[in-house]
Design a protein around this motif. Structure first.
Motif, mmCIF file in Angstrom:
data_model
loop_
_atom_site.group_PDB
_atom_site.id
_atom_site.type_symbol
_atom_site.label_atom_id
_atom_site.label_comp_id
_atom_site.label_asym_id
_atom_site.label_seq_id
_atom_site.Cartn_x
_atom_site.Cartn_y
_atom_site.Cartn_z
ATOM 1 N N THR A 77 0.846 -1.307 0.124
ATOM 2 C CA THR A 77 0.072 0.187 -0.273
ATOM 3 C C THR A 77 0.893 1.209 -0.124
ATOM 4 O OG1 THR A 77 -1.751 -1.217 1.266
ATOM 5 C CG2 THR A 77 -1.851 1.279 1.163
ATOM 6 N N PHE A 78 1.798 1.264 0.848
ATOM 7 C CA PHE A 78 2.774 2.509 1.016
ATOM 8 C C PHE A 78 3.443 2.500 -0.355
ATOM 9 C CE2 PHE A 78 2.467 2.072 5.656
ATOM 10 C CZ PHE A 78 1.952 3.172 5.757
ATOM 11 N N THR A 79 4.029 1.547 -1.051
ATOM 12 C CA THR A 79 4.818 1.444 -2.252
ATOM 13 C C THR A 79 3.931 2.218 -3.301
ATOM 14 O OG1 THR A 79 6.078 -0.376 -1.794
ATOM 15 C CG2 THR A 79 5.931 0.168 -3.930
ATOM 16 N N ALA A 80 2.794 1.644 -3.478
ATOM 17 C CA ALA A 80 1.591 2.133 -4.538
ATOM 18 C C ALA A 80 1.197 3.438 -4.107
ATOM 19 C CB ALA A 80 0.450 1.213 -4.214
ATOM 20 N N LEU A 81 1.209 4.063 -2.951
ATOM 21 C CA LEU A 81 0.798 5.342 -2.702
ATOM 22 C C LEU A 81 2.103 6.454 -3.052
ATOM 23 C CD1 LEU A 81 -1.543 5.019 0.319
ATOM 24 C CD2 LEU A 81 -2.162 5.458 -1.931
ATOM 25 N N SER A 82 3.279 5.739 -3.051
ATOM 26 C CA SER A 82 4.473 6.632 -2.935
ATOM 27 C C SER A 82 4.562 7.313 -4.406
ATOM 28 C CB SER A 82 5.590 5.679 -2.808
ATOM 29 O OG SER A 82 5.940 4.897 -3.782
ATOM 30 N N ASP A 83 3.853 6.837 -5.350
ATOM 31 C CA ASP A 83 3.845 7.620 -6.836
ATOM 32 C C ASP A 83 2.824 8.522 -7.014
ATOM 33 O OD1 ASP A 83 3.341 7.262 -9.882
ATOM 34 O OD2 ASP A 83 5.629 7.122 -9.587
ATOM 35 N N PRO A 84 3.176 9.792 -7.471
ATOM 36 C CA PRO A 84 2.254 10.662 -7.608
ATOM 37 C C PRO A 84 1.168 10.352 -8.754
ATOM 38 C CG PRO A 84 4.468 11.517 -8.213
ATOM 39 C CD PRO A 84 4.703 10.296 -7.654
ATOM 40 N N THR A 85 1.850 9.634 -9.917
ATOM 41 C CA THR A 85 0.732 9.149 -11.049
ATOM 42 C C THR A 85 -0.182 8.028 -10.494
ATOM 43 O OG1 THR A 85 2.571 9.563 -12.644
ATOM 44 C CG2 THR A 85 0.860 7.876 -13.344
ATOM 45 N N ARG A 86 0.174 7.346 -9.597
ATOM 46 C CA ARG A 86 -0.770 6.041 -9.088
ATOM 47 C C ARG A 86 -1.687 6.952 -8.240
ATOM 48 N NH1 ARG A 86 3.894 2.696 -9.466
ATOM 49 N NH2 ARG A 86 4.655 3.309 -7.336
ATOM 50 N N ARG A 87 -1.350 8.074 -7.393
ATOM 51 C CA ARG A 87 -2.192 8.815 -6.598
ATOM 52 C C ARG A 87 -3.370 9.474 -7.531
ATOM 53 N NH1 ARG A 87 2.512 10.199 -3.553
ATOM 54 N NH2 ARG A 87 2.640 12.142 -4.635
ATOM 55 N N ALA B 201 -1.553 -2.002 -12.575
ATOM 56 C CA ALA B 201 -0.887 -3.412 -11.901
ATOM 57 C C ALA B 201 -0.380 -3.339 -10.542
ATOM 58 C CB ALA B 201 0.165 -3.998 -12.915
ATOM 59 N N VAL B 202 0.349 -2.099 -10.077
ATOM 60 C CA VAL B 202 0.823 -2.083 -8.794
ATOM 61 C C VAL B 202 -0.343 -1.727 -7.920
ATOM 62 C CG1 VAL B 202 2.305 -0.363 -7.582
ATOM 63 C CG2 VAL B 202 2.966 -1.307 -9.676
ATOM 64 N N LEU B 203 -1.263 -0.864 -8.302
ATOM 65 C CA LEU B 203 -2.628 -0.600 -7.475
ATOM 66 C C LEU B 203 -3.223 -1.783 -7.232
ATOM 67 C CD1 LEU B 203 -3.416 2.821 -9.115
ATOM 68 C CD2 LEU B 203 -2.464 2.551 -7.122
ATOM 69 N N GLU B 204 -3.280 -2.680 -8.118
ATOM 70 C CA GLU B 204 -4.187 -3.792 -8.092
ATOM 71 C C GLU B 204 -3.570 -4.642 -7.155
ATOM 72 O OE1 GLU B 204 -4.616 -5.139 -12.225
ATOM 73 O OE2 GLU B 204 -6.878 -4.446 -12.325
ATOM 74 N N ALA B 205 -2.225 -4.899 -7.339
ATOM 75 C CA ALA B 205 -1.190 -5.915 -6.310
ATOM 76 C C ALA B 205 -1.432 -5.396 -4.827
ATOM 77 C CB ALA B 205 0.157 -5.816 -6.861
ATOM 78 N N ALA B 206 -1.662 -4.050 -4.836
ATOM 79 C CA ALA B 206 -1.656 -3.482 -3.406
ATOM 80 C C ALA B 206 -3.306 -3.479 -2.934
ATOM 81 C CB ALA B 206 -1.214 -2.032 -3.473
ATOM 82 N N GLU B 207 -4.042 -4.290 -3.889
ATOM 83 C CA GLU B 207 -5.498 -4.128 -3.535
ATOM 84 C C GLU B 207 -6.517 -3.056 -3.505
ATOM 85 O OE1 GLU B 207 -6.194 -7.038 -0.541
ATOM 86 O OE2 GLU B 207 -5.463 -8.808 -1.786
ATOM 87 N N LEU B 208 -5.890 -1.721 -4.009
ATOM 88 C CA LEU B 208 -6.475 -0.561 -3.783
ATOM 89 C C LEU B 208 -7.268 -0.294 -5.197
ATOM 90 C CD1 LEU B 208 -3.157 1.686 -3.201
ATOM 91 C CD2 LEU B 208 -5.050 1.073 -1.583
#
Length: 109
Positions: free
Chosen positions: A4-14, A47-54
């Motif tokens: 979750t933290f990894t996924a949220l660390s990127d501004p594009t994913r946010r 894919a990163v967001l899906e792996a983090a279940e976000l």
């Protein structure tokens, strides 16, 4: 939780999460609209967001629609921010950290 933290660390994913928060059920093309990146780059972020279940995805015929899953964010908030809900705000208002320096009083009028 590290995912979750990894996924949220990127501004594009946010930004993608913000878009899904505003309007769920977006396709990959709709998510990437107006972003300065290729469709493949958006897919990698997704894919990163899906792996983090976000993000949860659902097939709708030939389309794959993506939705925000708020549960990991709620767990994160409850675990890391919940403990500060009971702290009186008045106690925080007078906080002077190490970088605050000496307090300067306003001159009496």
């Amino acid at each position: 939780m590290t995912d979750t933290f990894t996924a949220l660390s990127d501004p594009t994913r946010r930004k993608l999460l913000d878009r899904l928060s505003e309007a769920g059920g977006l396709t990959l093309g709709e998510l990437g609209e107006g972003l300065p990146m290729t469709r493949q780059a958006v897919a990698k972020h997704l894919a990163v967001l899906e792996a983090a279940e976000l993000v949860a995805s659902h097939r709708d015929g030939r389309c794959k629609r993506h939705y925000l899953n708020p549960m990991p964010l709620a767990k994160l908030a409850r675990r890391w921010l919940g403990r500060f809900e009971t702290v009186p705000l008045g106690a925080l208002a007078g906080y002077e950290g190490p970088a605050a320096g000496p307090r300067v009083e306003a001159p009496a009028a």
